[in-house]
Design an enzyme around this catalytic site. Structure first.
Site, PDB file in Angstrom:
ATOM      1  N   HIS A  76       0.817  -1.217   0.000  1.00  0.00           N
ATOM      2  CA  HIS A  76       0.000   0.000   0.000  1.00  0.00           C
ATOM      3  C   HIS A  76       0.853   1.271   0.000  1.00  0.00           C
ATOM      4  CE1 HIS A  76      -0.431  -0.349   4.692  1.00  0.00           C
ATOM      5  NE2 HIS A  76       0.726  -0.743   4.278  1.00  0.00           N
ATOM      6  N   ASN A  77       0.365   2.261  -0.738  1.00  0.00           N
ATOM      7  CA  ASN A  77       0.977   3.592  -0.788  1.00  0.00           C
ATOM      8  C   ASN A  77       2.358   3.617  -1.435  1.00  0.00           C
ATOM      9  OD1 ASN A  77      -0.974   3.705   1.799  1.00  0.00           O
ATOM     10  ND2 ASN A  77      -0.810   5.751   0.911  1.00  0.00           N
TER      11      ASN A  77
END
Lengths: 346, 346, 346
Positions: A241-242
């Site tokens: 994620h991210n």
């Protein structure tokens, strides 16, 4: 479909030597050519096969000088390699040229589907999803609510795209890849259990990206996990994620990028490489296979290896030293003996 | 859906400063806030963004003292971070709140399906399978014969659960994960070929477990592969047959646990870690990324690294020594020269 | 289904001691046996459980001498272990004995489907595909155009086979595996972007091969990626384009083989091993887990370990030396001090 030497020669702007009416219906390596197949000779290393190949047609360079009799029909072109690449691509385009909507499939009434698309049986297009023109959604593929898919996109069978994700034009995703699954985020409780942190962001994949079979790209906790344009990702790769992967970066099979790391553009990440979270990797960094990256890089375009990672040259040198370690220990023991003798003789 | 500052403030038991009627329909990081979005400020590191954010509403702590004019409406609460977490969760719950049975789906007449469930199109629920109340089975998911699934379970699109497996309450499994595939067991024959050993056990996943996208958990040869309650498993993780993973253990992406190994509770297993078969890993053990574990651990709560693994401190120290190896070799060569001189001068 | 001790004894050509009419409907380990279950005792290590097991029936060797009272019915056979293996296999065959074509499924009118097959709901069989007799295609599986599948093949739920691939008799492929996805081939452009190289070859899987869940086998650029007969591949393994894996080779979980590498027969490749591209690995080579192979091997049947790899013995010895490095540095420093003293005292 069959094509004659004459037809192919016209397409490639070449000249025919031999039977212009001989026909082929498949492509083959020159050393594996059989009657009915088309080959090419570009690498002089394979020259000997020209005189023995079973292929019906061989594409060669205009200026190539024969050293003996050849049974295949020849098509002479400016550049045999690029001419053959053109044919490869045409062949594949014809091969994969599906359109229409197979039944049963599931297209939510609120979904917007462009023109000239292919949607295979058992494919699912959720509420408010958008699919651009000329895109191909193979059977058993899942496109969740509010997903936006550009033009000329190919999602092979069994791709899963979670809600709210965005895919740009010309994206290709291979079977079993998962886009937008929850990031791995949990907050510890005093009793040792964990609370899930809701992952409400999405994944944005820019144009001309290709993602391999069974790779996974997690959605951001908030904001977006971003794959910049032109990125090429192999099979079984994990993007957490991210993460942001910079333009034209290439990631080989089974590599993994941990949460919130930013990879610069034009990086080359080898197979089974692991990159820790919250790092910044500079433009053009190259990591050899199985490298373990536990801190940010500063310099651009540098090569790295080892786990934890070192400059590639230092790593390779250290590895030679490691092989000599038993020998080094013996040398030190010998020195200790000699020193002890010198002491005693003093 | 839109919510006003007033509505949100009521929900969070907060107080409004500014326009109580301003409405938002999404969540954003404070530095990425746009009109119509709701943000929060908890970390003082991000304080400067409060005065420039485009977000319409910002949640801040009751006691936060402003250092300048703020254009966003503020909602003051006891703890901005936990208030925002509550909103995140509510947002996601609303977002993922699907119910009903989409068509076409396949539910065998002998399957038992609880109340208030979601079963997506092209999902398959086999003979004698049981699905508890409030569970969500996304499209293209496969639940084989005799599988038991608890209450409030979420299986995202394309999860495959082989026959006889058992999933407890509140389990979440992400797209493409495979539960209950055959363990990797073969008996060699004298001619070099292998005979398959039938794998007739199952997989038991206790409550509150989360398993990431494209991870695989093999069924036991006999008995059960067991994932204890509260375990969190990331993407592309391999859990082999007859493994037991202890309560609240966390396993990061691309790690692999070989057959019959028992992992204690509250362990933390980093990305790409490999653990060999038939080992016992003690409670609270922590393995840094890419660690290779080839023997059982005895002490609890210890940190490890390297392949084969060492106590983390020893590993990190050894790695520093490895970098200095070329230098050490030079020092030994120098000593040898000096000793030779001393000898000659004697 | 229930079977009595008498029925099982007849099947195994054994003799019954105790209640011949007691019935069982499941198999269990002897230490986990419950009423209604059948166990076996082969390993003397587990002997104590014979006297306490809850199993209703236990299979033991003909010549086993009891040391106390046993409540279970005994079936005495020549070899308890192989007798039990026979039962295991029969049990599984009955368990997985599905036939017929479930609806809705998609079988293209030009596809040829053999006799006595199982095709599950939401399975897709494309144009000109061929499926042999007695094969099982589980739900949500995708078989593309022109794929050829032999007899007695099992494709578990969610397997994806791209166009033109060939699977021999008795092949088993587990859920989520992808066969025939594009090889990872791109040509760089002067502006830093990449052009896709069309991948027009296929994958050929010979008979008796088993491939684990979520593994990926890429199609060849031209020609074939080949998995020779009897090869066993675990979960999450990556086989790149134009690889050839020799007969009866075994590949453990999360290993990866890069493009154009040829693996000899009877090799054993451990978990998370990475093998670089364009290499030749000799017959019977064995690689321990996490080995990194960056050059071809010459000798047959040799064991290797480490990254980059070394002969296993050298690797293990070097690793012991690495642990002693801090100590070795101290010894060298001590020598330097002593030499300096000797010099000064000269």
């Amino acid at each position: 479909m069959q094509f004659t030497a004459q037809q192919i020669s016209l397409l490639l702007n070449g000249t025919v030597e031999g039977d212009a009416l001989v026909a082929v219906d498949k492509l083959a390596k020159i050393e594996e050519g059989t009657p009915g197949s088309l080959s090419f000779l570009a690498n002089p290393k394979y020259e000997q096969h020209l005189y023995t190949t079973g292929a019906s047609i061989v594409i060669i360079n205009k200026d190539y000088v024969l050293n003996g009799p050849v049974s295949a029909t020849l098509i002479r072109v400016d550049n045999a390699y690029s001419a053959f690449s053109v044919l490869l691509e045409q062949y594949n385009t014809i091969k994969l040229n599906k359109t229409g909507i197979e039944q049963p499939s599931f297209i939510h009434p609120t979904a917007k589907v462009g023109s000239n698309v292919f949607i295979g049986a058992f494919a699912y297009v959720g509420p408010n999803a958008t699919i651009g023109d000329n895109s191909k959604i193979y059977p058993n593929t899942y496109i969740a609510d509010n997903v936006t898919i550009g033009n000329n996109v190919t999602l092979f069978s069994g791709v899963k795209v979670y809600f709210d994700c965005v895919l740009g034009d010309n994206v290709i995703i291979h079977s079993g890849a998962v886009i937008g699954s929850d990031g791995f985020g949990f907050a510890p409780n005093p009793d040792g259990s964990y609370n899930k942190i809701s992952q409400i962001g999405n994944v944005v994949i820019e144009e001309n990206v290709e993602i391999g079979a069974n790779s996974t790209v997690d959605r951001a906790t908030m904001g977006s996990t971003i794959i910049r344009k032109g990125v090429k990702i192999d099979n079984l790769v994990q993007i957490a994620h991210n993460v942001e992967v910079g333009q034209n970066t290439v990631i080989a099979g089974q590599a993994g990028i941990s949460g919130s790391t930013k990879i610069g553009e034009q990086a080359v990440i080898g197979g089974q490489v692991g990159i820790a979270g919250h790092l910044t990797i500079s433009k053009g960094s190259q990591f050899s296979a199985q490298t373990g990256v536990n801190s940010s890089t500063r310099e651009e375009g540098k090569q790295w290896g080892g786990s934890p990672y070192l400059p590639l040259k230092d790593y390779l040198r250290a590895h030679v030293n490691i092989r000599r370690l038993p020998e080094l220990e013996k040398r030190v023991a010998e020195l200790e003996k000699m020193i002890a003798e010198l002491h005693n003789n003093k």
